[in-house]
Motif scaffolding. Structure first.
Motif, PDB file in Angstrom:
ATOM      1  N   LEU A  26       0.567  -1.208   0.147  1.00  0.00           N
ATOM      2  CA  LEU A  26      -0.175  -0.212  -0.546  1.00  0.00           C
ATOM      3  C   LEU A  26       0.709   1.557  -0.256  1.00  0.00           C
ATOM      4  O   LEU A  26       0.886   2.170  -0.558  1.00  0.00           O
ATOM      5  CB  LEU A  26      -1.039   0.114   1.331  1.00  0.00           C
ATOM      6  CG  LEU A  26      -2.528   1.206   1.211  1.00  0.00           C
ATOM      7  CD1 LEU A  26      -3.267   0.544   0.204  1.00  0.00           C
ATOM      8  CD2 LEU A  26      -2.871   0.870   2.655  1.00  0.00           C
ATOM      9  N   SER A  27       2.221   1.194   1.010  1.00  0.00           N
ATOM     10  CA  SER A  27       2.807   2.629   0.778  1.00  0.00           C
ATOM     11  C   SER A  27       3.550   2.132  -0.315  1.00  0.00           C
ATOM     12  O   SER A  27       4.408   4.024  -0.011  1.00  0.00           O
ATOM     13  CB  SER A  27       3.717   1.815   2.201  1.00  0.00           C
ATOM     14  OG  SER A  27       4.254   2.751   2.182  1.00  0.00           O
ATOM     15  N   LEU A  28       4.197   1.431  -0.794  1.00  0.00           N
ATOM     16  CA  LEU A  28       4.722   1.250  -1.784  1.00  0.00           C
ATOM     17  C   LEU A  28       4.001   2.169  -2.882  1.00  0.00           C
ATOM     18  O   LEU A  28       4.429   3.130  -3.937  1.00  0.00           O
ATOM     19  CB  LEU A  28       5.277   0.187  -3.035  1.00  0.00           C
ATOM     20  CG  LEU A  28       6.437   0.491  -3.982  1.00  0.00           C
ATOM     21  CD1 LEU A  28       7.284   1.459  -4.108  1.00  0.00           C
ATOM     22  CD2 LEU A  28       5.843  -0.786  -4.507  1.00  0.00           C
ATOM     23  N   ILE A  29       2.564   1.939  -2.950  1.00  0.00           N
ATOM     24  CA  ILE A  29       1.551   2.783  -4.218  1.00  0.00           C
ATOM     25  C   ILE A  29       1.551   3.777  -4.209  1.00  0.00           C
ATOM     26  O   ILE A  29       1.198   4.781  -5.161  1.00  0.00           O
ATOM     27  CB  ILE A  29       0.697   1.172  -4.668  1.00  0.00           C
ATOM     28  CG1 ILE A  29       0.688   0.017  -5.473  1.00  0.00           C
ATOM     29  CG2 ILE A  29      -0.531   2.080  -5.340  1.00  0.00           C
ATOM     30  CD1 ILE A  29      -0.617  -0.806  -4.777  1.00  0.00           C
ATOM     31  N   ILE A 227      -0.739   0.964   9.862  1.00  0.00           N
ATOM     32  CA  ILE A 227       0.699   1.094   9.877  1.00  0.00           C
ATOM     33  C   ILE A 227       1.791   2.592   8.705  1.00  0.00           C
ATOM     34  O   ILE A 227       2.327   2.881   8.893  1.00  0.00           O
ATOM     35  CB  ILE A 227       0.782  -0.039   8.994  1.00  0.00           C
ATOM     36  CG1 ILE A 227       0.768  -1.457  10.687  1.00  0.00           C
ATOM     37  CG2 ILE A 227       2.174  -0.709   8.587  1.00  0.00           C
ATOM     38  CD1 ILE A 227       0.912  -2.289   9.372  1.00  0.00           C
ATOM     39  N   CYS A 228       0.743   2.357   8.194  1.00  0.00           N
ATOM     40  CA  CYS A 228       1.393   3.171   7.231  1.00  0.00           C
ATOM     41  C   CYS A 228       1.446   4.690   7.197  1.00  0.00           C
ATOM     42  O   CYS A 228       1.928   5.247   7.375  1.00  0.00           O
ATOM     43  CB  CYS A 228       0.710   3.500   5.425  1.00  0.00           C
ATOM     44  SG  CYS A 228       1.103   2.459   4.862  1.00  0.00           S
ATOM     45  N   VAL A 229       0.342   4.947   8.381  1.00  0.00           N
ATOM     46  CA  VAL A 229      -0.044   6.249   9.120  1.00  0.00           C
ATOM     47  C   VAL A 229       1.016   6.421  10.470  1.00  0.00           C
ATOM     48  O   VAL A 229       2.617   7.425  10.311  1.00  0.00           O
ATOM     49  CB  VAL A 229      -0.717   6.958   9.785  1.00  0.00           C
ATOM     50  CG1 VAL A 229      -0.318   7.979  10.564  1.00  0.00           C
ATOM     51  CG2 VAL A 229      -1.872   7.416   8.326  1.00  0.00           C
ATOM     52  N   ASN A 235       7.276   5.136   2.596  1.00  0.00           N
ATOM     53  CA  ASN A 235       8.530   4.807   3.403  1.00  0.00           C
ATOM     54  C   ASN A 235       8.006   3.140   3.120  1.00  0.00           C
ATOM     55  O   ASN A 235       7.360   2.910   4.381  1.00  0.00           O
ATOM     56  CB  ASN A 235       8.109   5.723   4.274  1.00  0.00           C
ATOM     57  CG  ASN A 235      10.161   5.550   5.230  1.00  0.00           C
ATOM     58  OD1 ASN A 235      11.087   4.075   4.580  1.00  0.00           O
ATOM     59  ND2 ASN A 235      10.842   6.068   5.436  1.00  0.00           N
ATOM     60  N   PRO A 236       8.476   2.443   2.944  1.00  0.00           N
ATOM     61  CA  PRO A 236       8.632   0.820   2.559  1.00  0.00           C
ATOM     62  C   PRO A 236       9.450   0.242   3.763  1.00  0.00           C
ATOM     63  O   PRO A 236       8.631  -0.762   5.212  1.00  0.00           O
ATOM     64  CB  PRO A 236       9.193   0.083   1.116  1.00  0.00           C
ATOM     65  CG  PRO A 236       9.050   0.831   0.514  1.00  0.00           C
ATOM     66  CD  PRO A 236       9.017   2.562   1.124  1.00  0.00           C
ATOM     67  N   LEU A 237      10.011   1.406   4.476  1.00  0.00           N
ATOM     68  CA  LEU A 237      10.859   0.434   5.708  1.00  0.00           C
ATOM     69  C   LEU A 237      10.163   1.475   6.920  1.00  0.00           C
ATOM     70  O   LEU A 237      10.232   0.549   7.863  1.00  0.00           O
ATOM     71  CB  LEU A 237      11.713   1.459   5.438  1.00  0.00           C
ATOM     72  CG  LEU A 237      13.296   0.440   4.508  1.00  0.00           C
ATOM     73  CD1 LEU A 237      15.201   0.973   4.763  1.00  0.00           C
ATOM     74  CD2 LEU A 237      13.138  -1.106   4.747  1.00  0.00           C
TER      75      LEU A 237
END
Length: 285
Positions: A26-29, A227-229, A235-237
């Motif tokens: 999700l974060s990468l997209i 998690i992304c927030v 940022n994938p890491l």
């Protein structure tokens, strides 16, 4: 009490790696094309069912099945991008939300007709090991190791390969990248395919230790947003770090209060981080 706490925390952290892997897609997209993919949950569920079908119908070891699951994820991501996302990429964000939500409903509708909503599970065990009060199933350990390996491969791809550097260039400035001869359409499609691949892979790993239905991806999609927030959208890491934080919370909270409070704490933290540090722990200001 200490033994139970240690066992819950270890279990939560191991799960956190898999949560982080799911959120990484999700974060990468978002990081490359600023699209919130509302089809993320059903894609995770399709990863579960692909591993399940390969295991039950073809007798493939569920961990070896992760390879075809990843290939399917990449192909599915390219198809979704070409059919639903590319045409509305430069439209207002509501258009991409509606396009991915439509894909979400299509996958759930077809999946419900084919698989029904009865729970399925992969009946496969690797045993467990015990050390004092701590008992850890090997399936969780293998899933965490696989999630770490996928994260490392993604990092190496993005930072040390030509297509990976091209994706980062498109994420930084699409027009400048095109002036340098990079096909932004190809890189955007590749990014969406990679994000979907990671989601499918996470689904395949989750299926080795939890029962699932075609609707099971929904809760993991919500966790992915949290998690992304936490880690920093794009940022994938950061997604991996956010996954560990969320998994740790899921392990600790039930030791002090009823399990029903877990989502309350998670989404309370979600709101708190948005208010205090909206860019996330590793996000750029």
């Amino acid at each position: 009490m200490f033994g139970q706490l240690l066992s819950s925390l270890t279990d939560g952290l191991l799960l956190g790696f898999v949560y982080g892997l799911a959120a990484m897609g999700l974060s990468l997209i978002w990081g490359v094309m600023t699209v919130i993919n509302l089809a993320h949950g059903p894609v995770i569920a399709l990863g579960m069912f692909t591993a399940y079908l390969l295991f039950t119908q073809a007798g493939v070891n569920p961990y070896l099945a992760l390879l075809p699951v990843a290939v399917l994820g990449m192909v599915m991501g390219l198809v979704i991008y070409g059919v639903a996302v590319h045409r509305v990429l430069n439209a207002p964000h509501l258009s991409t939300l509606l396009a991915t939500f439509a894909v979400n409903m299509i996958i759930i509708g077809v999946g419900t007709a084919v698989f029904t909503t009865s729970p399925h599970n992969i009946d496969y065990s690797l045993g467990s090991f015990s050390a004092g009060p701590l008992t850890v199933p090997f399936t969780r350990v293998v899933a965490a190791l696989a999630a770490m390996a996928a994260t490392a491969l993604l990092y190496l791809f993005l930072y040390f390969t030509r297509p990976g550097k091209a994706i980062r260039a498109v994420a930084n400035n699409r027009m400048a990248a095109e002036l340098m001869g990079i096909s932004s359409t190809t890189m955007l499609a590749l990014s969406f395919g990679l994000g979907t691949l990671l989601a499918c892979l996470a689904g395949g790993l989750i299926a080795t230790f939890f029962p699932f239905t075609i609707l099971s991806g929904g809760p993991y999609e919500l966790k992915s947003f949290v998690i992304c927030v936490l880690g920093g959208l794009g940022n994938p890491l950061g997604a991996l770090l956010g996954g560990l934080l969320l998994g740790g919370l899921e392990g600790l909270v039930p030791a002090f209060m009823p399990v029903s409070w877990v989502p309350v704490v998670e989404f309370g933290l979600f709101v708190l981080v948005l208010l205090v540090r909206p860019q996330g722990l590793l996000g750029a200001k």
